[in-house]
Design a protein around this motif. Structure first.
Motif, short mmCIF file in Angstrom:
data_model
loop_
_atom_site.label_atom_id
_atom_site.label_comp_id
_atom_site.label_asym_id
_atom_site.label_seq_id
_atom_site.Cartn_x
_atom_site.Cartn_y
_atom_site.Cartn_z
N VAL A 50 29.86 -16.77 11.23
CA VAL A 50 28.98 -15.85 11.99
C VAL A 50 27.54 -16.38 11.97
O VAL A 50 26.86 -16.38 12.99
CB VAL A 50 29.07 -14.42 11.41
CG1 VAL A 50 27.96 -13.54 11.95
CG2 VAL A 50 30.43 -13.82 11.72
N LEU A 51 27.10 -16.83 10.81
CA LEU A 51 25.75 -17.39 10.73
C LEU A 51 25.62 -18.64 11.60
O LEU A 51 24.58 -18.84 12.23
CB LEU A 51 25.39 -17.71 9.28
CG LEU A 51 25.13 -16.51 8.37
CD1 LEU A 51 24.97 -16.96 6.94
CD2 LEU A 51 23.92 -15.74 8.84
N LEU A 52 26.67 -19.45 11.65
CA LEU A 52 26.63 -20.64 12.51
C LEU A 52 26.50 -20.27 13.98
O LEU A 52 25.85 -20.97 14.75
CB LEU A 52 27.89 -21.48 12.33
CG LEU A 52 27.87 -22.53 11.22
CD1 LEU A 52 29.25 -23.13 11.04
CD2 LEU A 52 26.86 -23.60 11.51
N VAL A 53 27.10 -19.15 14.36
CA VAL A 53 27.03 -18.73 15.77
C VAL A 53 25.64 -18.22 16.11
O VAL A 53 25.09 -18.56 17.17
CB VAL A 53 28.10 -17.65 16.05
CG1 VAL A 53 27.88 -17.00 17.40
CG2 VAL A 53 29.49 -18.25 15.96
N PHE A 54 25.02 -17.44 15.22
CA PHE A 54 23.76 -16.79 15.56
C PHE A 54 22.51 -17.60 15.19
O PHE A 54 21.52 -17.54 15.92
CB PHE A 54 23.69 -15.39 14.93
CG PHE A 54 24.66 -14.44 15.58
CD1 PHE A 54 24.48 -14.02 16.88
CD2 PHE A 54 25.77 -14.00 14.89
CE1 PHE A 54 25.37 -13.17 17.49
CE2 PHE A 54 26.67 -13.14 15.49
CZ PHE A 54 26.48 -12.73 16.79
N ILE A 55 22.53 -18.30 14.09
CA ILE A 55 21.39 -19.15 13.72
C ILE A 55 21.90 -20.51 13.26
O ILE A 55 21.90 -20.83 12.07
CB ILE A 55 20.49 -18.48 12.65
CG1 ILE A 55 21.31 -17.83 11.56
CG2 ILE A 55 19.52 -17.52 13.25
CD1 ILE A 55 20.48 -17.27 10.42
#
Length: 128
Positions: A50-55
């Motif tokens: 999820v973090l890779l997708v958003f930031i």
């Protein structure tokens, strides 16, 4: 436009292209490492994704800093395992030495399974 303006434009374009390719490579390395890591729980894997997708940029940087050593160790272990499997396969399919093949053919000739002419043929094929 003169030559130098075009040159710097091309140089800038090459730099940006290289940076994008390097970033994408890093992202896919992180994703691959996440799915290969057996010690990390599914929830932590989901958080990293999820973090890779958003930031993405900060996440890749944080992952490399926080888990880079383990990433390298897992990569080395995978390479060692692959090398061992390759070596085992090569040993399983490798032919015998010429001396062993001639000895087997000689034993077959002594047992009467093959004739002296067949033994000579086998020997000539092996020695060549």
């Amino acid at each position: 436009m003169n030559f130098f303006e075009n040159f710097w434009d091309v140089l800038w374009w090459l730099f940006v292209f290289y940076a994008i390719v390097a970033f994408l490579y890093a992202v896919f390395m992180v994703i691959g490492d996440l799915f290969r890591d057996n010690e990390l729980s599914g929830w932590w894997k989901a958080v990293w994704i999820v973090l890779l997708v958003f930031i993405p940029f900060l996440t890749v940087l944080a992952y490399m800093i926080a888990r880079g050593k383990g990433m390298a160790e897992r990569s080395m272990a995978r390479a060692r395992k692959s090398q061992q499997e390759t070596d085992a396969y090569i040993r399983s399919v490798a032919t015998e030495s010429p001396t062993e093949e001639i000895a087997k053919a000689k034993a077959l000739m002594d047992a009467g399974t093959i004739s002296a002419e067949e033994f000579a043929q086998i020997k000539s094929k092996i020695v060549v």
